[in-house]
Design an enzyme around this catalytic site. Structure first.
Site, PDB file in Angstrom:
ATOM      1  N   ASP A   1      -4.814   2.276  -5.704  1.00  0.00           N
ATOM      2  CA  ASP A   1      -3.862   1.567  -6.577  1.00  0.00           C
ATOM      3  C   ASP A   1      -3.259   0.322  -5.939  1.00  0.00           C
ATOM      4  O   ASP A   1      -2.257  -0.207  -6.427  1.00  0.00           O
ATOM      5  CB  ASP A   1      -2.739   2.520  -6.995  1.00  0.00           C
ATOM      6  CG  ASP A   1      -1.982   3.091  -5.792  1.00  0.00           C
ATOM      7  OD1 ASP A   1      -2.255   2.674  -4.651  1.00  0.00           O
ATOM      8  OD2 ASP A   1      -1.113   3.970  -5.999  1.00  0.00           O
TER       9      ASP A   1
ATOM     10  N   HIS B   1      -2.468   2.776  -1.811  1.00  0.00           N
ATOM     11  CA  HIS B   1      -2.943   4.072  -1.345  1.00  0.00           C
ATOM     12  C   HIS B   1      -4.463   4.177  -1.416  1.00  0.00           C
ATOM     13  O   HIS B   1      -5.103   3.485  -2.216  1.00  0.00           O
ATOM     14  CB  HIS B   1      -2.296   5.183  -2.180  1.00  0.00           C
ATOM     15  CG  HIS B   1      -0.814   5.066  -2.273  1.00  0.00           C
ATOM     16  ND1 HIS B   1      -0.166   4.575  -3.394  1.00  0.00           N
ATOM     17  CD2 HIS B   1       0.154   5.336  -1.369  1.00  0.00           C
ATOM     18  CE1 HIS B   1       1.144   4.564  -3.183  1.00  0.00           C
ATOM     19  NE2 HIS B   1       1.362   5.017  -1.954  1.00  0.00           N
TER      20      HIS B   1
ATOM     21  N   SER C   1       4.047   8.238   1.653  1.00  0.00           N
ATOM     22  CA  SER C   1       3.109   8.562   0.584  1.00  0.00           C
ATOM     23  C   SER C   1       1.720   8.919   1.096  1.00  0.00           C
ATOM     24  O   SER C   1       0.922   9.516   0.359  1.00  0.00           O
ATOM     25  CB  SER C   1       2.997   7.388  -0.398  1.00  0.00           C
ATOM     26  OG  SER C   1       2.613   6.199   0.268  1.00  0.00           O
TER      27      SER C   1
END
Length: 379
Positions: A345, A348, A40
């Protein structure tokens, strides 16, 4: 000449020299195409497209004004590096809607991916080996369609781009972070060589297919992520002086040390290879430890989360989500100004933090070789 005036000239000279070097690095970061592999930290839409999941409205708001497939409020490190090249953002391999152009590269990174093969319990099926397989499928289709280049030329890379392009990697974080839920610290450390053996095999497959330019990020300070602090840092003795979980960061440092050694070994094994190892860990740790000096106000507290200070993170409700907690429906909302936060979050980084990290990468001070200009040459 007074000492004050001499000092002023010296400072001006140093700043000018730094700006010239910085500009040169930006100018040299120029490849015809990039092929990215990762999780990610660099996923520009693969997992969302591959699994058909929806993203919260908060994601993407700082730049794209809507969810973009990135687990962030805006751009990722890889986006800023592409900006430095003067190149368009890398399209996700699995996101074919809208006829994206892969002329300047392709992104195979998928959120939740690991270097180790995925299992039935994995969050993402697109592990590193799968991503490498996807690259070979992509490459084969490009070669098949090249005779029709007049029709597909603007959508596909030139054949020579596969050898002249840059192959970028930012993966391994999930292998370590996930292991802490089922393994001891010693077991995790013992697992690292086998993880890196898989990574080595994948990079050699790419090399044998003609890849020559490799850009490899190490993993960041996992113990400084709100998700890990909330789960593993409830005992203050488990935290370092900054407030990060000690074991997670020690595992990351062990992984990075062995990854660095692997990069050095590959340079000796492979002819005509260019490998740049980038110390993401040090950049991110500096950002968190010295956040106020870098213009941030919150090093740990989550911008898009729930629970309030000190972390504003609750694993039961993700960014933009709603859940019933203790009989009450609660919603995880985003802060008003994400540029003051390092963490988006809980897992990240914010766009602002990603911009800082990318700017430090491009100084060349965190690379081995020391400056990207030794690798990033014009083609």
């Amino acid at each position: 000449m007074s000492m004050d005036l001499k000092s002023s000239f010296l400072v001006l000279f140093m700043l000018t020299s730094m700006l010239i070097c910085y500009a040169d690095v930006f100018d040299d970061f120029n490849y015809p195409a990039a092929f990215n592999f990762g999780d990610s930290n660099s996923d520009t839409g693969d997992l969302v497209a591959g699994l058909g999941i929806s993203m919260p409205a908060e994601d993407g708001r700082s730049f794209f004004q809507k969810p973009s497939g990135r687990f962030c409020d805006g751009r990722l490190i890889v986006d800023f590096l592409r900006d430095a090249e003067g190149m368009p953002f890398l399209p996700a391999y699995l996101d074919a809607v809208g006829a994206p152009s892969f002329h300047n590269g392709c992104n195979f990174a998928a959120a939740g991916s690991t270097i180790q093969p995925a299992t039935a319990a994995s969050l993402c099926p697109f592990s590193f080996g799968v991503q490498v397989n996807q690259f070979f499928r992509f490459r084969a289709r490009v070669l098949d369609l090249q005779p029709e280049s007049n029709k597909y030329g603007k959508y596909l890379p030139e054949v020579e781009y596969f050898s002249k392009g840059i192959y970028m990697f930012d993966i391994g974080q999930n292998d370590l972070a996930g292991a802490f839920y089922s393994k001891t610290f010693d077991q995790i450390i013992a697992l690292i060589p086998s993880i890196l053996a898989i990574f080595e095999a994948g990079t050699k497959r790419l090399y044998n297919a003609g890849a020559r330019n490799f850009w490899i990020h190490n993993t960041g300070p996992l113990g400084c992520l709100a998700q890990n602090i909330a789960k593993f840092g409830t005992d203050p003795s488990k935290l370092d002086e900054i407030g990060c979980v000690i074991d997670h960061n020690e595992a990351a440092k062990s992984f990075n040390s062995q990854l660095h050694q692997l990069c050095q070994s590959l340079r000796g094994q492979l002819a005509d290879v260019n490998i740049t190892y980038v110390d993401i860990y040090s950049i991110k740790l500096d950002l968190i430890a010295n956040y106020s000096q870098h213009g941030f106000e919150q090093p740990f507290m989550v911008c898009c989360g729930y629970g309030g200070p000190p972390l504003n993170y609750d694993s039961r409700v993700g960014c933009g989500g709603t859940a019933v907690i203790n009989g009450t429906a609660v919603t995880s909302k985003a802060c008003s100004d994400s540029s003051k936060y390092v963490n988006w979050d809980g897992i990240h980084y914010t766009e602002a933090a990603n911009h800082f990290v990318a700017s430090q990468i491009l100084t060349g001070l965190y690379s081995d070789p020391p400056s990207p200009s030794t690798l990033l040459s014009r083609t």
